[in-house]
Design an enzyme around this catalytic site. Structure first.
Site, PDB file in Angstrom:
ATOM      1  N   LYS A  74      22.934 163.290   7.292  1.00 41.02           N
ATOM      2  CA  LYS A  74      22.217 162.121   7.629  1.00 41.02           C
ATOM      3  C   LYS A  74      22.801 160.948   6.779  1.00 41.02           C
ATOM      4  O   LYS A  74      23.215 161.296   5.515  1.00 41.02           O
ATOM      5  CB  LYS A  74      20.661 162.161   7.342  1.00 41.02           C
ATOM      6  CG  LYS A  74      19.953 161.008   7.479  1.00 41.02           C
ATOM      7  CD  LYS A  74      18.346 161.423   7.312  1.00 41.02           C
ATOM      8  CE  LYS A  74      17.309 160.305   7.440  1.00 41.02           C
ATOM      9  NZ  LYS A  74      15.926 160.707   7.202  1.00 41.02           N
ATOM     10  N   SER A 149      12.989 159.789  10.876  1.00 42.48           N
ATOM     11  CA  SER A 149      14.229 158.774  11.102  1.00 42.48           C
ATOM     12  C   SER A 149      15.388 159.399  11.228  1.00 42.48           C
ATOM     13  O   SER A 149      16.626 159.003  11.419  1.00 42.48           O
ATOM     14  CB  SER A 149      13.843 158.118   9.609  1.00 42.48           C
ATOM     15  OG  SER A 149      14.475 158.969   8.592  1.00 42.48           O
ATOM     16  N   SER A 173      10.398 162.895   8.652  1.00 41.96           N
ATOM     17  CA  SER A 173      11.731 162.403   9.008  1.00 41.96           C
ATOM     18  C   SER A 173      12.684 163.630   9.581  1.00 41.96           C
ATOM     19  O   SER A 173      13.726 163.669  10.424  1.00 41.96           O
ATOM     20  CB  SER A 173      12.306 161.537   8.360  1.00 41.96           C
ATOM     21  OG  SER A 173      11.914 160.212   8.470  1.00 41.96           O
TER      22      SER A 173
HETATM   23  N1  GLN Z   1       8.148 157.953  10.129  1.00 43.60           N
HETATM   24  C1  GLN Z   1       7.838 158.221   8.818  1.00 43.60           C
HETATM   25  C2  GLN Z   1       7.776 156.940   8.218  1.00 43.60           C
HETATM   26  O1  GLN Z   1       8.257 155.742   8.916  1.00 43.60           O
HETATM   27  C3  GLN Z   1       8.615 159.065   8.139  1.00 43.60           C
HETATM   28  C4  GLN Z   1       9.971 158.621   7.428  1.00 43.60           C
HETATM   29  C5  GLN Z   1      10.752 159.629   6.693  1.00 43.60           C
HETATM   30  O2  GLN Z   1      10.330 160.707   6.476  1.00 43.60           O
HETATM   31  N2  GLN Z   1      11.701 159.161   6.043  1.00 43.60           N
HETATM   32  O3  GLN Z   1       7.905 156.329   7.092  1.00 43.60           O
END
Ligand code: GLN
Length: 467
Positions: A74, A149, A173
């Site tokens: 990532k 994400s 994420s």
């Molecule tokens: N969807 C969550 C957010 O927007 C998770 C983000 C993450 O785990 N980096 O904060």
């Protein structure tokens, strides 16, 4: 998809070489990823040099299970000499000057890093639509999102562009995109994997983990990347031990009552129920539990996460990293640079985070959220003292259409209701598909107590035979 162990065996028998495999995969990615955009960019030179060292290692005889195995990373994890954008325009030209600890460990084992995968800007989002560069498509339905994400990582694994991906999970994420793309995702216990070299979002919640095609593959990678790191003071003395569970008979599973509330899609409820029936038939003992704190978890997460993210992102001021727009003085420069190069969602969270930390509101929001976090952790602790595992869906909804939720941030945040509690507690868990194959199926979360990764993998391997 071939498993990492099978690939290792092929390397051992010299039926395939890391260089041959690398060439095949690069060709496949260049041909097929135009439609999905899982990679932001490839790291070909690095990949070839690692594949060559892997070949040498294999010739020597004894080699690590990850030697020669292609992976993606990532794009918020630093690789020395490579770009690291975090999905943001502000870091578009930023080149990392050192390796993250997880990268160092993978390089030592001669893993073959193919490239960096797309993400929501600074890992903020649940659909990968917040990437400043492009949207990644769901591997099984191009009109839909891959989750976020780490949508790029999950799509790359699902499309078999790589054997696994290293990603980060702050509020889901890893698990949510794994679930949207029908692959497996691991959020390890906080402190088991070094965060050194991960671009911070919310430091008390961030954890590097893995997306892969099986529980066994998650385990192999976790074993290789975990352990204490003097460069990350939040890591703990931990050495992973494999565990074995031979059947589900007598194992105690708690399942979350809130999984059946009205906010959850009917299809998710039905599927979760079917899964519970299946494990019951195998002799598992299942019991409903209700978390009093559950309905506060999302609000609690969005306060703590934005507070920490606003502080972490203060470093992107145009002076230290990435791009800068000149101005009359320092303040004009900062505001112009951040104004132009940070995206809408990132700005929204910086503003929210600064607000909850500001004088007069700190006690009402941030402090209260910390108290609730403590409460959530205690509820998890209590449940996992009584039961072996806790089960809940990974997401309350199935993958949605690209564009469907992007203009409604609150609706987007609701995607995270089942994933954020685990980050707030710090415990570990995996998301696994409820049905195998090249399609979309609701994900199931299997949660264990702190440092119980071995037990979660052991039961995950059995559960995997039921899907
Ligand atoms: N969807 C969550 C957010 O927007 C998770 C983000 C993450 O785990 N980096 O904060």
């Amino acid at each position: 998809m071939m498993k990492i162990k099978d690939l290792h065996f092929l390397f051992k028998k010299r039926e395939l070489s890391p260089l041959e495999l690398l060439q095949d995969l690069l060709e496949k990615i260049k041909k097929e990823d135009k439609e999905y955009h899982s990679f932001l960019f490839l790291t070909e030179e690095l990949a070839f040099s690692l594949a060559r060292s892997a070949e040498e290692e294999i010739l020597k005889g004894d080699f690590h299970p990850l030697c020669g195995v292609p992976l993606s990373v990532k794009d918020n994890i630093l690789i020395k000499g490579e770009k690291c954008t975090a999905g943001s325009k502000i870091l578009e030209n930023y080149i990392a000057s050192y390796d993250a600890t997880v990268i160092k460990k993978i390089k030592e084992k001669k893993g073959v890093i193919l490239g960096k995968t797309n993400l929501d800007e600074f890992a903020m989002g649940s659909s990968t639509e917040n990437s400043a560069f492009f949207v990644t498509k769901n591997p099984w339905d191009k009109t839909k999102v891959p989750g976020g994400s780490s949508g790029g990582s999950a799509t790359a694994v699902a499309k078999e562009f790589c054997f696994y991906s290293l990603a980060s999970d702050t509020g889901g994420s890893i698990r949510q995109p794994a679930s949207f793309c029908n692959v497996f995702g691991l959020k390890p216990t906080y402190g088991t994997v070094s965060r050194f070299g991960l671009i911070s979002m919310a430091s008390s919640l961030d954890q590097i983990g893995v997306i892969a095609n099986s529980v066994e593959d998650l385990e192999i990678v976790f074993e290789a990347i975990s352990g204490k790191d003097p460069l990350d003071q939040t890591t703990v003395d931990f050495s992973f031990k494999k565990e074995k569970i031979s059947s589900l008979k007598g194992l105690k599973f708690a399942f979350l009552k809130e999984a059946f509330e009205k906010e959850v899609d009917d299809e998710i409820k039905k599927n979760f129920n079917e899964f519970l029936e299946k494990i019951k038939k195998e002799g598992a003992k299942i019991k409903e539990v209700s978390f009093e704190s559950f309905r506060y978890a999302l609000a609690c997460y969005y306060i703590i996460m934005t507070a920490e993210a606003s502080a972490n992102l203060a470093r992107y001021d145009g002076e230290r990293f990435g791009k800068k727009i000149p101005g009359l003085d320092f303040f004009e420069e900062i505001s112009k640079t951040r104004g132009k190069y940070l995206g809408k969602e990132v700005k929204r969270r910086i503003i929210l985070g600064s607000f909850v930390l500001s004088k007069g509101y700190f006690e009402d929001y941030y402090l209260k959220a910390q108290k609730i976090r403590n409460f959530i952790r205690k509820e998890f602790e209590k449940t996992l003292q009584e039961f072996d595992f806790l089960l809940m869906p990974t997401s309350p909804i199935l993958p949605f259409k690209i564009g469907e939720r992007i203009n409604d941030p609150l609706l987007m945040y609701l995607c995270d209701i089942f994933t954020v509690p685990l980050n707030l507690s710090g415990f570990c868990g995996i998301s696994m598909p409820s049905s195998r194959g090249k399609k979309i199926s609701p994900g199931i979360q299997v949660i264990g107590g702190p440092f119980k990764e071995g037990k979660v993998f052991a039961v995950g391997k059995i559960l995997e035979t039921l899907i």
